[in-house]
Design an enzyme around this catalytic site. Structure first.
Site, PDB file in Angstrom:
ATOM      1  N   ASP A 165      39.854  47.156  42.007  1.00 47.88           N
ATOM      2  CA  ASP A 165      40.855  46.437  41.216  1.00 47.88           C
ATOM      3  C   ASP A 165      40.763  44.959  41.584  1.00 47.88           C
ATOM      4  O   ASP A 165      41.002  44.577  42.726  1.00 47.88           O
ATOM      5  CB  ASP A 165      42.252  46.991  41.518  1.00 47.88           C
TER       6      ASP A 165
ATOM      7  N   ASP B  79      39.492  44.540  34.445  1.00 46.03           N
ATOM      8  CA  ASP B  79      39.569  44.199  35.868  1.00 46.03           C
ATOM      9  C   ASP B  79      39.653  45.387  36.819  1.00 46.03           C
ATOM     10  O   ASP B  79      39.890  45.197  38.010  1.00 46.03           O
ATOM     11  CB  ASP B  79      40.762  43.275  36.116  1.00 46.03           C
ATOM     12  N   GLU B  80      39.435  46.599  36.337  1.00 46.22           N
ATOM     13  CA  GLU B  80      39.474  47.732  37.258  1.00 46.22           C
ATOM     14  C   GLU B  80      38.622  48.881  36.748  1.00 46.22           C
ATOM     15  O   GLU B  80      38.414  49.050  35.546  1.00 46.22           O
ATOM     16  CB  GLU B  80      40.907  48.202  37.519  1.00 46.22           C
TER      17      GLU B  80
END
Length: 360
Positions: free
Chosen positions: A8, A102-103
């Site tokens: 993350d 983003d993860e």
């Protein structure tokens, strides 16, 4: 026993802006539009200290932090950096399941470098991300997706946390219910009313009780309380829907303005449909009034919807069925694949985050 990593990125959008703009570094920063109807898409850690969070209205964010700086979003840049990071993931495994820009989850049980410990892989990935992008990431390592996701959030920012099978039971028992992956604010409030405040409290409830209170997802809560999650890392995730929406600068009940806005949103949705090769037949119109009441109208077409003219025609038909008893604050459109059952997504744990988009 699987070896799962959840990566993350730390305040991804805001961190990119701070990386690329020296004047933003070390200062409270929000990515988004600062106007009356603006929304925070992302907040730096300096801003979070004041209580500024993503999805918060810009007005409230400025009240919490008068020194807050706003930076316009640059999604093409964020996507490019996201691809850089994803390329790093593929150096270790082909089993990569992105949840958003983003993860992502990675299954490194069998990995390209034949590394024995997932912890060592997570360290290397974090180091490579920092070297290639000048950004930090937090990593969670465990034997299933549920625990890996929780672990990545445990020591943010720039954290690394491992939950082993030996310590998982006690770890979950002490965990507050808000920290459980998949339990949102409203569900947590309901659990508090039922006397469920921690993992230990949740573990005391039977599967039948949880299903009775929360529906089919109650079974997942029952398993999670015991550290069980059999979902595989799925690199071929199915998109459930494609949509776009706009919150107006000023509330309106003008039909010409609503027609025009629907046209703009329909164009955006069709662009996303074509870009993702998405196929869907069900159109949903979403309306939020100035009193914050939310309604939706849906219609299923006989063929897949991939042309602007057809989508706009259906959108206007749905709008004609809406009672404009009050001014409109927000309007949105989405296309759904009606063949995919909601239960499948609950079972598989699919989760999609449509990128925040500003309309002016």
């Amino acid at each position: 026993m699987r070896k799962i990593i959840h990566i993350d990125m730390d305040a991804f959008f805001a961190s990119i802006e701070q990386r690329d703009n020296e004047e933003y570094r070390g200062k409270p920063l929000a990515v988004g539009y600062s106007g009356e109807r603006g929304v925070v898409a992302a907040a730096s850690y300096e801003a979070r200290k004041y209580g500024v969070r993503s999805a918060m209205s810009s007005k409230l964010a400025q009240q919490k932090c008068p020194e807050l700086i706003f930076a316009p979003s640059r999604f093409e840049v964020y996507k490019k950096v996201s691809q850089q990071i994803r390329d790093i993931f593929f150096q270790y495994t082909d089993l990569v399941e992105p949840l958003s820009l983003d993860e992502a989850f990675l299954d490194v049980t069998q990995n390209h470098k034949n590394m024995e410990f997932a912890m060592d892989i997570a360290k290397e990935i974090k180091e490579k991300i920092l070297l290639e992008t000048s950004l930090t990431a937090s990593a969670g390592v465990s034997f299933n997706k549920f625990l890996a996701k929780i672990a990545s959030d445990y020591n943010k920012p720039n954290g690394l946390f491992i939950i082993t099978p030996q310590k998982s039971e006690k770890f979950i028992e002490k965990l507050t219910i808000e920290k459980f992956f998949g339990i949102g604010k409203k569900t947590a409030e309901k659990m508090h009313r039922l006397g469920i405040n921690t993992g230990w409290d949740l573990k005391q409830k039977t599967e039948e009780e949880l299903i009775n209170w929360f529906g089919k997802i109650g079974k997942q809560y029952y398993l999670n309380a015991r550290g069980k999650d059999n979902r595989e890392v799925n690199p071929n995730r199915i998109r459930k829907s494609v949509g776009a929406e706009n919150t107006f600068m000023y509330d309106t009940d003008s039909l010409p303005k609503l027609y025009k806005e629907l046209g703009i949103i329909a164009q955006e949705v069709i662009q996303r449909v074509k870009k993702s090769s998405f196929k869907g037949k069900t159109v949903t119109l979403k309306i939020k009034y100035s009193d914050f009441k939310l309604i939706s109208k849906s219609k299923t077409h006989i063929t897949y919807i991939n042309e602007y003219t057809l989508l706009y025609k259906i959108a206007l038909e749905l709008l004609s069925e809406v009672e404009l008893y009050n001014k409109v604050r927000l309007i949105g459109l989405s296309i759904k694949n009606s063949k995919i059952k909601t239960e499948q997504f609950i079972k598989e744990g699919y989760q999609f985050k449509i990128p925040f988009k500003e309309f002016k």
